[in-house]
Write an enzyme that holds these catalytic residues in place. Structure first.
Site, short mmCIF file in Angstrom:
data_model
loop_
_atom_site.label_atom_id
_atom_site.label_comp_id
_atom_site.label_asym_id
_atom_site.label_seq_id
_atom_site.Cartn_x
_atom_site.Cartn_y
_atom_site.Cartn_z
N LYS A 52 0.95 -1.33 0.02
CA LYS A 52 0.28 -0.45 0.08
C LYS A 52 1.12 1.48 0.31
CE LYS A 52 -2.78 2.41 3.05
NZ LYS A 52 -1.48 3.60 3.41
N ASN A 53 1.90 1.05 1.15
CA ASN A 53 2.77 2.39 0.75
C ASN A 53 4.03 2.45 -0.34
OD1 ASN A 53 1.74 2.89 3.41
ND2 ASN A 53 3.37 1.79 4.25
N ARG A 94 -4.46 11.80 1.56
CA ARG A 94 -3.66 12.36 1.41
C ARG A 94 -2.75 12.18 -0.23
NH1 ARG A 94 -2.38 14.63 6.29
NH2 ARG A 94 -4.23 14.24 7.53
N CYS A 122 -6.25 9.16 8.51
CA CYS A 122 -6.23 8.16 8.94
C CYS A 122 -5.82 9.31 9.89
CB CYS A 122 -4.64 6.79 9.08
SG CYS A 122 -5.83 5.57 7.78
N ASP A 152 3.74 1.53 11.80
CA ASP A 152 2.70 0.42 11.02
C ASP A 152 2.37 -0.98 11.78
OD1 ASP A 152 2.23 2.83 9.16
OD2 ASP A 152 1.55 1.95 8.47
N VAL A 211 7.41 7.73 15.80
CA VAL A 211 6.41 8.34 15.05
C VAL A 211 5.48 9.12 14.41
CG1 VAL A 211 6.63 7.85 11.84
CG2 VAL A 211 8.31 6.64 13.87
#
Length: 444
Positions: free
Chosen positions: A23-24, A97, A121, A311, A333
């Protein structure tokens, strides 16, 4: 109309799940196609909401996006790219975003960009100031307007020396996507070096970019006037892999994660073993399982790569509620990533949040009134509850807590989980979870 997921807990998850592209990385790789003067092909693409959002955004900008239904591969043809109406960008972006990363590529391809006010989020401030400051350093003119920001560069984008105050993944991506076709050389100091960043660099190099990564978080990019399309297979999603690993641990299950790669999960695997989980690495993936016996408490600090990724923290916190003793987790983070623990406490977990840096090294959130450290005591018996998902990883954490709990839970807001977990309902059912999905009842 939203949906409600009913979960009957107490069933160990067992079986196989397949993890595809990260996803990233995948949405950013799709945006990068705008930089080429010929079509690109992206492989190993997951069916997640972020991919659908970027597909829509590319289409309204004139990019032809076609999908091979047999393989899931995407072909992205940017040769007819054009300006899109701001109201359409706003409508298609939703709470994503991603549009901020369109700016550099759009300025290179059509001379201007517009981004609406951005969502995402609710885990921290995530200001876009980094991005806007980066674009200004390349010579962009940023014009704030009602509902969004217009960005242009009448004299073209030029290479710059950029120094990031924190190794932000998003800001690093912004620099890469802007610098590769900017005139001159760009030096980025304090860059993020996550595997997804390095995969984006590999993709850009295939397109003709010249990028050098040094071992001190410095990246140098020599701008080139044109780039061609790429053919690239996205790296697997290490965050989804780690989530399923935690699910196996929390439910006392046994899950083979096809596609998981040891190289990108080293820090997670070390921690997983310390807490008492076991894993077996094969060429095709990693088997994660609870070997029996008590789990061990630990002290954990999140960090940028190559540290323990933020994450991974939330699903693992659920496992720590089952550890025999007191654990401490220091989040460095994102400042507000422990909001999801409220639901765990409702389910019976013992979690105390603190503003102090409860870790070896004071972080940038200390003395700023953010509850960014957690003390977790266990083991506890989790009980079913009614839960509303707060964010992507927190939502998955709630799911696995409910799967391990005694009794029945009702979870709303699960649409957020679709942003990053492909076919998660199918995967849960395939692992033996007792779940039912239904439309949320209307209220008067």
């Amino acid at each position: 109309m939203g949906k409600v997921l009913t979960i009957h807990g107490g069933v160990p998850l067992k079986g196989k799940v397949t993890v595809r592209g990260a996803k990233n990385l995948v949405p950013k790789a799709m945006v990068a196609a705008l930089l080429g003067d010929s079509p690109s092909v992206l492989r190993n693409v997951p069916e997640i909401k972020d991919v659908a959002v970027v597909t829509s955004l590319l289409k309204i900008h004139g990019v032809l996006v076609s999908k091979d239904e047999a393989t899931g591969d995407l072909t992205l043809d940017p040769t007819a790219a054009k300006t899109a109406p701001s109201n359409e960008i706003d409508a298609h972006a939703g709470d994503s975003r991603i549009p901020i990363l369109f700016c550099g590529p759009l300025i290179h391809s059509i001379g201007e960009a517009f981004i609406p006010d951005l969502g995402g989020c609710r885990i921290g401030d995530r200001p876009i100031d980094y991005h806007l400051n980066v674009l200004r350093q390349f010579g962009a003119i940023v014009d704030k307007r009602p509902g969004g920001i217009a960005i242009s560069a009448p004299e073209g984008l030029k290479g710059a020396k950029v120094s990031l105050p924190y190794p932000s993944v998003g800001a690093t991506e912004q620099v890469l996507l802007t610098a590769v076709r900017a005139a001159g050389t760009t030096e980025l100091v304090g860059a993020a070096v996550e595997p997804e960043i390095l995969d984006l660099i590999a993709l850009l190099q295939k397109m003709g970019a010249i990028i050098v990564v040094q071992n001190d978080r410095t990246i140098r990019i020599e701008g080139v006037p044109t780039l061609k399309g790429y053919n690239h297979k996205a790296l697997p999603d290490r965050n989804e892999s780690a989530s399923w690993a935690s699910a196996a641990l929390v439910t006392k299950g046994d899950i083979f994660v096809e596609g998981a790669v040891q190289r990108d999960l080293t820090a997670f695997l070390n921690t997983y073993r310390k807490i008492g989980g076991e894993f077996e690495v094969t060429d095709d993936g990693i088997r994660f399982f609870h070997p029996g016996g008590p789990l061990n408490p630990l002290v954990l600090e999140t960090d940028v790569h190559p540290g323990f990724m933020t994450d991974w923290q939330q699903p693992l916190v659920v496992a720590l509620t089952q550890a025999d003793g007191v654990s401490i987790v220091h989040e460095t983070v994102y400042e507000n990533r422990f909001g999801f623990t409220d639901a765990l406490v409702t389910m019976g977990a013992s979690v105390q949040l603190h503003r102090e840096c409860l870790g070896a090294i004071p972080c940038r959130f200390g003395q700023r009134n953010f509850q960014h450290s957690a003390i977790i005591s266990g083991p506890v018996k989790l009980k079913g509850a009614d839960i509303d998902v707060p964010d992507l990883r927190g939502g998955f954490s709630h799911l696995i807590a409910a799967l391990a709990a005694e009794g029945t839970s009702h979870v709303t807001g699960i649409e957020l989980i679709n942003r990053g977990y492909e076919k998660f309902m199918e995967k849960l059912i395939g692992l033996g979870a007792r779940v039912e999905l239904a439309e949320l009842a209307k209220t008067a």
